[in-house]
Design a protein around this motif. Structure first.
Motif, PDB file in Angstrom:
ATOM      1  N   MET A   1      -5.296  80.875  72.946  1.00  0.00           N
ATOM      2  CA  MET A   1      -5.497  80.547  74.351  1.00  0.00           C
ATOM      3  C   MET A   1      -6.773  81.216  74.820  1.00  0.00           C
ATOM      4  O   MET A   1      -7.034  82.370  74.507  1.00  0.00           O
ATOM      5  CB  MET A   1      -4.319  81.040  75.189  1.00  0.00           C
ATOM      6  N   ALA A  43      -6.538  78.558  82.080  1.00  0.00           N
ATOM      7  CA  ALA A  43      -6.133  78.827  80.704  1.00  0.00           C
ATOM      8  C   ALA A  43      -6.212  77.521  79.936  1.00  0.00           C
ATOM      9  O   ALA A  43      -5.774  76.472  80.429  1.00  0.00           O
ATOM     10  CB  ALA A  43      -4.715  79.384  80.662  1.00  0.00           C
ATOM     11  N   ILE A  78       1.369  82.791  79.397  1.00  0.00           N
ATOM     12  CA  ILE A  78       0.124  82.310  79.995  1.00  0.00           C
ATOM     13  C   ILE A  78      -0.027  82.826  81.427  1.00  0.00           C
ATOM     14  O   ILE A  78      -1.096  83.311  81.807  1.00  0.00           O
ATOM     15  CB  ILE A  78       0.045  80.768  79.929  1.00  0.00           C
TER      16      ILE A  78
END
Length: 139
Positions: A1, A43, A78
């Motif tokens: 990520m 993200a 996240i």
């Protein structure tokens, strides 16, 4: 990520994430207003925008304006990474946020991130919902 600053080309997927995440989503205009800020972050996973966070500085404190992650990517850390990155970029003693009283999942998430309940703002949202105010010390 990967986490990076939001660019104009990212607005369409961010607006879609907003619509999928909230019953009363922000209009695209709000996102356009925050473009160019180094505390409007997104993200990406495999070059797909999967979440975002918008912050603002309000005098002596930072404000977490909005955060959302696509449903298929939730509970993977996240949101935590986005908040951590936002905090890294803010030079303020505390970070505040508001949320709807019925959003128990978000309340628990923020509490686990070190935010504490500090009060209620009556009739804060358009549908006359109150807002819970939470704050995290960044000192």
């Amino acid at each position: 990520m990967d986490i990076r600053v939001c660019e104009e080309k990212d607005l369409e997927p961010i607006v879609e994430i907003e619509k999928e995440s909230f019953d009363h989503p922000y209009s695209p205009y709000i996102f356009e207003k925050f473009l160019g800020s180094d505390i409007f972050l997104l993200a990406e996973v495999d070059e797909k925008v999967v979440g975002y966070i918008m912050g603002d500085i309000r005098g002596e404190y930072g404000l977490l304006v909005s955060i959302a992650v696509l449903p298929d990517f939730r509970r993977e850390g996240i949101g935590t990474r986005l908040i951590d990155e936002l905090i890294e970029r803010m030079d303020v003693p505390s970070l505040r946020l508001t949320l709807r009283p019925h959003n128990r999942g978000a309340f628990d998430f923020y509490k686990n991130m070190g935010f504490r309940y500090v009060g209620v703002i009556k009739d804060y949202y358009k549908n006359d919902d109150n807002a819970i105010v939470m704050e995290k010390s960044l000192d």
